[in-house]
Design an enzyme around this catalytic site. Structure first.
Site, mmCIF file in Angstrom:
data_model
loop_
_atom_site.group_PDB
_atom_site.id
_atom_site.type_symbol
_atom_site.label_atom_id
_atom_site.label_comp_id
_atom_site.label_asym_id
_atom_site.label_seq_id
_atom_site.Cartn_x
_atom_site.Cartn_y
_atom_site.Cartn_z
ATOM 1 N N CYS A 40 1.053 -1.163 -0.083
ATOM 2 C CA CYS A 40 -0.038 -0.158 0.145
ATOM 3 C C CYS A 40 0.918 1.345 0.133
ATOM 4 C CB CYS A 40 -0.874 0.248 1.100
ATOM 5 S SG CYS A 40 -1.920 -1.433 1.685
ATOM 6 N N ARG B 290 2.792 0.014 -5.433
ATOM 7 C CA ARG B 290 2.811 -0.555 -4.341
ATOM 8 C C ARG B 290 1.355 -1.343 -4.011
ATOM 9 N NH1 ARG B 290 6.847 1.930 -0.970
ATOM 10 N NH2 ARG B 290 5.770 1.015 0.914
ATOM 11 N N TRP C 9 -3.049 -2.453 -1.466
ATOM 12 C CA TRP C 9 -2.800 -3.906 -1.902
ATOM 13 C C TRP C 9 -3.243 -4.562 -0.642
ATOM 14 C CZ3 TRP C 9 0.142 -8.326 0.101
ATOM 15 C CH2 TRP C 9 0.045 -9.253 -0.667
ATOM 16 N N ASN D 297 -0.234 1.543 5.857
ATOM 17 C CA ASN D 297 0.448 0.530 5.151
ATOM 18 C C ASN D 297 0.976 -0.570 6.056
ATOM 19 O OD1 ASN D 297 2.293 -0.689 3.369
ATOM 20 N ND2 ASN D 297 3.809 0.821 3.778
ATOM 21 N N GLY D 298 0.950 -1.511 5.923
ATOM 22 C CA GLY D 298 1.579 -2.762 6.840
ATOM 23 C C GLY D 298 0.210 -3.538 7.380
ATOM 24 N N GLU E 146 13.136 -18.081 -13.839
ATOM 25 C CA GLU E 146 12.843 -16.606 -14.180
ATOM 26 C C GLU E 146 11.784 -16.462 -15.436
ATOM 27 O OE1 GLU E 146 12.668 -13.751 -12.941
ATOM 28 O OE2 GLU E 146 12.471 -12.524 -14.519
ATOM 29 N N LYS F 7 8.002 -15.100 -14.993
ATOM 30 C CA LYS F 7 7.452 -13.875 -15.853
ATOM 31 C C LYS F 7 6.166 -14.183 -16.659
ATOM 32 C CE LYS F 7 9.203 -11.181 -14.993
ATOM 33 N NZ LYS F 7 10.506 -10.746 -14.173
ATOM 34 N N GLU G 101 3.080 -14.317 -14.204
ATOM 35 C CA GLU G 101 2.735 -13.141 -13.423
ATOM 36 C C GLU G 101 2.074 -12.281 -14.447
ATOM 37 O OE1 GLU G 101 5.350 -10.627 -11.457
ATOM 38 O OE2 GLU G 101 7.193 -11.287 -13.238
ATOM 39 N N HIS H 113 12.916 -36.918 -13.495
ATOM 40 C CA HIS H 113 12.490 -37.383 -11.973
ATOM 41 C C HIS H 113 11.040 -37.157 -11.808
ATOM 42 C CE1 HIS H 113 16.514 -38.668 -11.558
ATOM 43 N NE2 HIS H 113 16.948 -37.248 -11.981
ATOM 44 N N LYS I 27 4.227 -3.883 -6.924
ATOM 45 C CA LYS I 27 5.692 -3.728 -7.230
ATOM 46 C C LYS I 27 6.597 -3.833 -5.988
ATOM 47 C CE LYS I 27 9.027 -2.605 -10.387
ATOM 48 N NZ LYS I 27 9.406 -4.076 -10.746
HETATM 49 C C1 F6R Z 1 8.828 -10.402 -10.552
HETATM 50 C C2 F6R Z 1 9.110 -9.266 -9.448
HETATM 51 C C3 F6R Z 1 9.274 -9.823 -8.094
HETATM 52 C C4 F6R Z 1 10.222 -9.071 -7.135
HETATM 53 C C5 F6R Z 1 10.176 -9.452 -5.746
HETATM 54 C C6 F6R Z 1 11.434 -8.616 -4.936
HETATM 55 O O1 F6R Z 1 8.672 -9.933 -11.571
HETATM 56 O O2 F6R Z 1 9.281 -8.176 -9.855
HETATM 57 O O3 F6R Z 1 9.318 -11.229 -7.938
HETATM 58 O O4 F6R Z 1 11.748 -9.530 -7.856
HETATM 59 O O5 F6R Z 1 8.847 -9.100 -5.418
HETATM 60 O O6 F6R Z 1 11.255 -7.415 -5.242
HETATM 61 P P1 F6R Z 1 12.489 -6.427 -4.871
HETATM 62 O O7 F6R Z 1 13.651 -6.825 -5.888
HETATM 63 O O8 F6R Z 1 12.009 -5.089 -4.862
HETATM 64 O O9 F6R Z 1 12.796 -6.776 -3.446
#
Ligand code: F6R
Length: 609
Positions: A2, A27, A75, A99-100, A481, A485, A488, A504, A604
Site C-alpha cells: 500500500c 505498491r 494492496w 500501510n502494513g 525466471e 515472468k 505473472e 525425475h 511492485k
Molecule cells: C517479478 C518481480 C518480483 C520481485 C520481488 C522482489 O517480476 O518483480 O518477484 O523481484 O517481489 O522485489 P524487490 O527486488 O523489490 O525486493
C-alpha cells in the site's frame, strides 16, 4: 504494501494527493481513497475499488476543496478489495490511512466491539481510527491520542492521520514500513517513499524505525520510539527521482526491456574499468573476500533468481561457497552465522519486507551487510554497510526486467572482483572476463533485434494453458525466471525446472499440448541439455529453444521453434538470454490482453511479510 500520502498545503489537496498516489500505484492497486478536511473542518472522504483511475472519476464528479488531506492506494491484506475496505478509514472525528499489518488487531477489534463500536470494514486499519476517536472522546488532544494508541499497536505500520477541526495537522508514524516527510515553501508533505514527494518537496526527512511525527505547514515535530522529541536530518530531494514516462512504448515493461542496453551500460560503467582491464568495487571495499569463508545471500522472486545465477558465478570464479535462500524462509532455517562473514541482499525496491527482515537477522548475527539495490534511498540501502547500486533507473512495470539484468551485471562484476581479490583467476582469464562484461550491453542490443521473431513465437505460446521452462547451469535460474515472468503477466501456468530433473517426475506432463521453453546457450553443459531436449521431443513436446548459432545447428531439428541469440562469452550468457525470456512473456501477455504493467493481485513493492 500500500502507498500512503499526506498534504498540508495552500491549494486544494486532492489533486496533489492523486498525483502523489499515481507515483505510488506500484505498491498496490486494489482500491484507492482520499480524505480531506472540508468546510467547517469536517472529514470528507472519497473512495473507489480498483485502480486509481476509478477514484479519479469519483473526484471529477464530486471534487474536494480541503487543503489538508491524506490518501491511500491499497494492496489488500485484511479484507477483499472492495470500496468498504478501501482507506481512508473514518471513525467519528478521525481518518486514517495505513500501510502494513496490525498483528494484534483481532484482540483490539474484540475490545472495541464489546465497548459498542460499529466496525464497518474487514480491515485491520479501521480499529486504529476507532481507538483514536475513543481517545479524543476521553478528552485527549490529538498528540496525546496518537501517543496512547501507538502504544497499543503491534505489527508493522506506516500511518497518516487527520483529525476533524485540525486543519494544520497530519500525524504520522513508522514501524517497519518506510515513510518520508517532504518540506517546501508552500507546505508539508508525507509519503511512503521519496518518489511520491519528488515534485512537491525541496527537502526530505526519512523517519527512522519507531518514529512518529506531527506535521504542520510550518514544519514537523518528530518523536523517537521512546516518545522523546528528536531531530532527523533533512536532505535535498534528489533531482533524479521523477515519474518515468512511457514514451512511445505501449507499456512500461516494453520500454524497460528496451532500455536494457543503456542501463546495463551505466551499471557496468560503474564497476568495470576497461582501460585498466579490471573491475573496481570501491563501495564494496569492506567486503573482505580474502577473509570470507562463505557468503549468505537472500532475496525474493526475480531478485532471488538473480542471486541463484550469482551463486554459480561466485562459486566458480572466486571459489567462495554461497548459501542462498528465499528471504521469506531464511530466518526459519535458523542457520548458524559465522560473525564477520558477508551477507548479501538483492532487491530492486530496497523495501521488500522479507528481504529486510533477513538483513536485520544477519545484522544481529554480526554479518557484514552488503546489498545490491536499485533505490539508493531505500530501507535496505540505508541499513547496509556496503551498497552496490544497480543503475537501472525507476522500474515501473510490476514485472522486473531491467532491474533483473542490472542485478546480474553487478553480481557478475562482483564475482570477477572477488576472483581478483582471491587470486582464483589467472591474468588472461581476468582480462577476458572484464572484456566480456564491458561488451554485454552491445550483446543485449543484438538480442533485442530478434523481437519480431520472438513476438511471432509468443502468439502460439499465448494459447497454452501450461508451459515448462528448462535450463541447466546458470540457465536453470533463468528457466525459473522465465516461468515466473510468463505466469505473472500472462496468467499462463508455467514451471521452471533444472533440465536434468525432468526425468525425475515432470516428464509425465509432456504431450503435444505442452510448450517447453529450453534456455540453452552452447556452453559447457550444452551436450547434456541436448539429451534432455531429445527426451522431450521423443514424447511429442513442443520445444521452443533459446540458444546461439552453434546450439541451433546442433539441436535445432529437435525444436519446434528456435530463437537464435548472439554468440557471447559463457560468463554473460544469462544476461543476454534473459532478453528473449522477457520478450516471450511480454508478447504472450499482450496477445492475451492482460494488464501487462499492473497484473492482477500483484504489487511492485512487497512491504508485508
Ligand atoms: C517479478 C518481480 C518480483 C520481485 C520481488 C522482489 O517480476 O518483480 O518477484 O523481484 O517481489 O522485489 P524487490 O527486488 O523489490 O525486493
Amino acid at each position: 504494501m500500500c502507498g500512503i500520502v499526506g498534504v498540508l498545503g495552500r491549494e486544494p489537496a486532492a489533486p496533489l494527493l492523486l498525483d502523489a498516489l499515481k507515483r505510488l500505484e506500484y505498491r498496490g492497486y486494489d482500491s484507492a481513497g482520499i480524505a480531506t478536511l472540508g468546510a467547517g473542518g469536517h472529514v470528507e472522504r472519497r473512495r473507489a475499488a480498483g485502480k486509481l483511475r476509478n477514484l479519479e472519476k469519483v473526484l471529477d464528479g464530486d471534487p474536494m476543496i480541503g487543503t489538508a488531506g491524506i490518501g491511500h492506494t491499497r494492496w489488500a491484506t485484511h479484507g477483499a478489495p472492495t470500496e468498504a475496505n478501501a482507506h481512508p478509514h473514518v471513525a467519528g472525528r478521525v481518518a486514517v490511512v495505513h500501510n502494513g499489518i496490525i498483528e494484534n488487531y483481532r484482540a483490539l477489534r474484540d475490545e472495541l466491539v464489546a465497548s459498542g463500536a460499529r466496525i464497518e470494514s474487514d480491515t485491520d486499519t479501521e480499529i486504529i481510527a476507532h481507538l483514536l476517536n475513543g481517545a479524543l472522546d476521553r478528552g485527549l488532544a490529538p498528540e496525546a491520542a496518537v501517543r496512547t494508541v501507538l502504544g497499543k499497536l503491534q505489527g508493522a505500520y506506516a500511518l497518516a492521520i487527520v483529525f476533524e477541526g485540525e486543519d494544520d495537522l497530519i500525524a504520522a508514524a513508522r514501524v517497519g514500513s518506510p515513510l518520508a516527510i517532504g518540506l517546501a515553501e508552500d507546505g508539508t508533505y508525507l509519503g511512503s517513499d521519496a518518489i511520491a514527494l519528488a515534485p512537491f518537496a525541496d527537502r526530505l526527512i526519512y523517519l527512522e524505525e519507531g518514529d512518529w511525527a506531527l506535521l504542520s505547514r510550518g514544519g514537523v515535530r518528530i518523536f523517537d520510539e521512546t516518545g522523546a522529541e528528536t531531530r532527523r536530518e533533512d536532505t535535498p530531494t534528489p533531482a533524479s527521482i521523477s515519474l518515468a514516462e512511457k514514451g512511445n512504448y505501449r507499456h512500461f515493461m516494453a520500454k524497460e526491456i528496451h532500455e536494457q542496453p543503456a542501463v546495463l551500460g551505466h551499471t557496468f560503467g560503474n564497476y568495470v574499468d576497461l582501460s585498466e582491464e579490471t573491475v573496481r568495487f570501491d563501495e564494496a571495499a569492506s567486503i573482505d573476500f580474502r577473509g570470507a569463508q562463505r557468503i549468505a545471500m537472500s532475496a525474493c522472486g526475480t531478485a532471488y533468481y538473480a542471486g541463484l545465477i550469482g551463486r554459480y558465478w561466485l562459486e566458480k570464479l572466486a571459489r567462495i561457497p554461497v548459501d542462498i535462500d528465499i528471504a521469506s524462509e531464511f530466518r526459519y532455517r535458523e542457520t548458524p552465522l559465522a560473525p564477520g562473514n558477508p551477507a548479501l541482499f538483492i532487491s530492486q525496491s530496497g523495501e521488500t519486507a522479507d528481504t529486510l527482515a533477513s538483513l536485520r537477522y544477519c545484522k544481529a548475527g554480526g554479518q557484514t551487510i552488503a546489498s545490491i539495490v536499485n533505490v539508493p534511498t531505500s530501507s535496505i540501502a540505508r541499513e547496509s554497510d556496503v551498497v552496490m547500486p544497480t543503475l537501472a533507473g525507476p522500474e515501473i512495470g510490476v514485472a522486473s526486467t531491467k532491474a533483473f539484468t542490472c542485478q546480474l551485471a553487478v553480481l557478475a562484476s562482483l564475482a570477477v572482483h572477488a576472483a581478483q581479490a582471491r587470486g582464483t583467476l589467472g591474468p588472461d582469464a581476468l582480462k577476458a572476463a572484464v572484456r566480456a562484461l564491458a561488451e554485454t550491453p552491445g550483446y543485449v542490443a543484438d538480442a533485442l533485434r530478434q523481437e519480431a521473431e520472438i513476438e511471432r513465437i509468443a502468439r502460439d505460446l499465448s494459447h497454452a494453458k501450461n508451459a515448462l521452462y528448462l535450463g541447466r547451469g546458470t540457465s536453470f535460474p533463468l528457466a525459473l525466471e522465465g516461468a515466473l515472468k510468463l505466469k505473472e503477466i500472462s496468467y499462463i501456468h508455467a514451471e521452471g525446472y533444472a533440465a536434468g530433473e525432468l526425468k525425475h517426475g515432470p516428464i509425465a506432463l509432456i504431450d503435444e499440448e505442452m510448450p517447453v521453453v529450453v534456455v540453452a546457450p552452447h556452453d559447457a553443459v550444452f551436450e547434456k541439455v541436448a539429451s534432455n531436449i531429445q527426451e522431450v521431443a521423443a514424447r511429442g513436446g513442443r520445444i521452443i529453444l533459446i540458444t546461439d548459432e552453434r546450439g541451433a545447428n546442433e539441436a535445432g531439428s529437435d525444436a519446434h521453434e528456435t530463437i537464435v541469440m548472439p554468440t557471447v562469452p559463457e560468463l554473460v550468457a544469462p544476461i543476454v538470454h534473459a532478453v528473449p525470456v522477457q520478450l516471450l512473456a511480454y508478447h504472450a501477455a499482450v496477445f492475451n490482453g492482460t494488464d501487462v504493467d499492473q497484473p492482477r493481485n500483484l504489487a511492485k513493492s512487497v512491504t508485508v511479510e
